[in-house]
Design a protein around this motif. Sequence first.
Motif, short mmCIF file in Angstrom:
data_model
loop_
_atom_site.label_atom_id
_atom_site.label_comp_id
_atom_site.label_asym_id
_atom_site.label_seq_id
_atom_site.Cartn_x
_atom_site.Cartn_y
_atom_site.Cartn_z
N VAL A 17 0.96 -1.30 -0.24
CA VAL A 17 -0.20 0.02 0.08
C VAL A 17 0.97 1.37 0.06
CG1 VAL A 17 -1.68 1.53 1.42
CG2 VAL A 17 -1.89 -0.91 1.12
N ALA A 18 1.97 1.22 0.91
CA ALA A 18 2.96 2.37 0.91
C ALA A 18 3.31 2.70 -0.62
CB ALA A 18 4.02 2.05 1.90
N LYS A 19 3.88 1.73 -1.45
CA LYS A 19 4.43 1.86 -2.60
C LYS A 19 3.30 2.40 -3.66
CE LYS A 19 7.55 0.00 -5.96
NZ LYS A 19 8.28 -1.21 -6.48
N PHE A 20 1.89 1.65 -3.52
CA PHE A 20 1.07 2.34 -4.17
C PHE A 20 0.73 3.65 -4.15
CE2 PHE A 20 -3.62 2.73 -4.79
CZ PHE A 20 -3.85 2.39 -5.87
N MET A 21 0.54 4.11 -2.97
CA MET A 21 0.36 5.59 -2.63
C MET A 21 1.36 6.44 -3.20
SD MET A 21 -2.88 5.39 -1.72
CE MET A 21 -2.80 7.29 -1.18
N ALA A 22 2.48 5.87 -3.05
CA ALA A 22 3.78 6.77 -3.40
C ALA A 22 3.76 6.86 -4.93
CB ALA A 22 5.09 6.01 -3.11
N LEU A 23 2.94 6.01 -5.65
CA LEU A 23 3.01 6.11 -7.22
C LEU A 23 1.79 6.94 -7.56
CD1 LEU A 23 3.27 2.23 -8.34
CD2 LEU A 23 4.24 4.28 -9.53
N GLN A 24 0.75 7.03 -6.75
CA GLN A 24 -0.31 8.04 -6.90
C GLN A 24 0.23 9.56 -6.56
OE1 GLN A 24 -3.03 6.82 -8.21
NE2 GLN A 24 -2.67 4.91 -8.02
N LEU A 57 -6.90 5.25 2.31
CA LEU A 57 -7.66 6.29 2.77
C LEU A 57 -6.71 6.89 4.09
CD1 LEU A 57 -11.34 5.15 2.79
CD2 LEU A 57 -10.34 6.80 1.23
N LEU A 58 -6.02 6.14 4.73
CA LEU A 58 -5.46 6.72 5.81
C LEU A 58 -3.98 7.57 5.22
CD1 LEU A 58 -4.86 7.05 8.90
CD2 LEU A 58 -3.39 4.93 8.73
N LEU A 59 -3.35 7.14 4.41
CA LEU A 59 -2.29 7.61 3.67
C LEU A 59 -2.57 8.84 2.93
CD1 LEU A 59 -0.36 4.60 2.66
CD2 LEU A 59 0.28 6.33 4.66
N HIS A 60 -3.86 8.55 2.04
CA HIS A 60 -4.40 9.74 1.26
C HIS A 60 -4.44 10.99 1.84
CE1 HIS A 60 -6.86 11.33 -1.96
NE2 HIS A 60 -7.43 11.78 -1.20
N HIS A 61 -5.26 10.84 3.05
CA HIS A 61 -5.26 12.02 4.00
C HIS A 61 -4.00 12.70 4.57
CE1 HIS A 61 -9.67 11.81 3.49
NE2 HIS A 61 -9.87 10.49 3.90
N LYS A 62 -3.20 12.07 4.40
CA LYS A 62 -1.82 12.43 4.95
C LYS A 62 -0.77 12.95 3.75
CE LYS A 62 -1.54 9.45 8.93
NZ LYS A 62 -0.58 8.35 9.82
N THR A 63 -1.43 12.90 2.43
CA THR A 63 -0.40 13.16 1.39
C THR A 63 -0.94 14.86 1.02
OG1 THR A 63 -0.23 10.79 0.88
CG2 THR A 63 0.56 12.26 -0.64
N GLN A 64 -0.14 15.70 0.87
CA GLN A 64 -0.38 17.04 0.50
C GLN A 64 -0.44 16.75 -0.93
OE1 GLN A 64 -0.89 19.75 2.33
NE2 GLN A 64 -1.44 20.85 0.45
N GLU A 65 -0.02 16.20 -1.92
CA GLU A 65 -0.05 16.13 -3.45
C GLU A 65 -1.37 15.49 -3.78
OE1 GLU A 65 4.48 15.96 -2.54
OE2 GLU A 65 2.47 15.09 -1.45
N LEU A 66 -2.06 14.88 -2.74
CA LEU A 66 -3.29 14.17 -3.13
C LEU A 66 -4.65 15.13 -2.69
CD1 LEU A 66 -2.34 10.19 -2.81
CD2 LEU A 66 -2.42 11.78 -4.90
#
Length: 310
Positions: free
Chosen positions: A127-134, A175-184
């Motif tokens: 999930v961490a790598k997937f979200m890094a790609l997004q 969703l947890l990582l999404h809300h912590k990612t400024q670029e998203l």
Amino acid sequence: MKLELSRVMQGGCRLGFLTGIGRAEHQSMEVPGCLLYTRCGTVPHLTQDTLHTLGSMPPVTQLTVSTLAEHQEVLEEYKAGVKKFAGLHDTVLFCSLHDPATSCPTGYTTNKTVSVWGTGGRIELTVAKFMALQRVIQPDWYQSMADGETWQGNPSRKRVRKAVDRTLAHLDECLLLHHKTQELQGVEVFGVLEGGDMLEERVRSAKETAKRPVGGFCLDGFQTSSMDQDLRTQLLTAVTKELPEDKPRLLQGVGRPDEVLECVAAGVDLFEGFFPFQVTERGCALCFDFTITANPEQAGTAAPSALPKL
């Protein structure tokens, strides 16, 4: 993003508009509608100049993690996202996990990872790598990570249930990582519905995903080769009853025109546009032969149906 329905037909077919789509929230699209299929941000067999000569293109362009994952380092260095990198101006980007025109080997999904297949072979994603790609792709919409293998073969009930559980767990982590990612910020996450051909698991997946703060839903595992149309329609009808009316439903892996029409009647809003590419790769063309009745209900006649000649 807001789905404004102008009419819901008997049986579930929905007509309306998706408004405020994209980060700028100034674009809209009619539903039912389709996505523009691309590979690495490029429409196969068409140059950008040729593409711009065509009228009425879909306002949403589909990217896939499977074709972009091996270019992560390049996108990290570029920093401005795929839209600018590929020259995809004035379009909304949707990023899905797999390329709908390509089948993937099975047996490579675990509780913590899924695998995608690029030109260099298998790429395992947490999930961490997937979200890094997004984060580096910078789409407007993207689907969460999912265990979508159960549509191939004849999986057991235990395997189907595990796929639903894994997909829900991946969604929560995304969703947890999404809300912590400024670029998203301002980007919509689409929850993925799994469940194979088992009605109980399909309904459970729909109910649980609908509880999460998602912008829409990806209906996975209904691919053309996975089940017959009667079963697909039965499952889609049951699933869509569990979903909120004000969020879009995107069906994955179904592209044949006759099947698309059946799924529209079952309440699906959006479709992937990969079918013309598959036809072209076989050296064929789509040729439609039918007469359009502008308002078949008013005319008192049924809408004409026709299959494409291949």
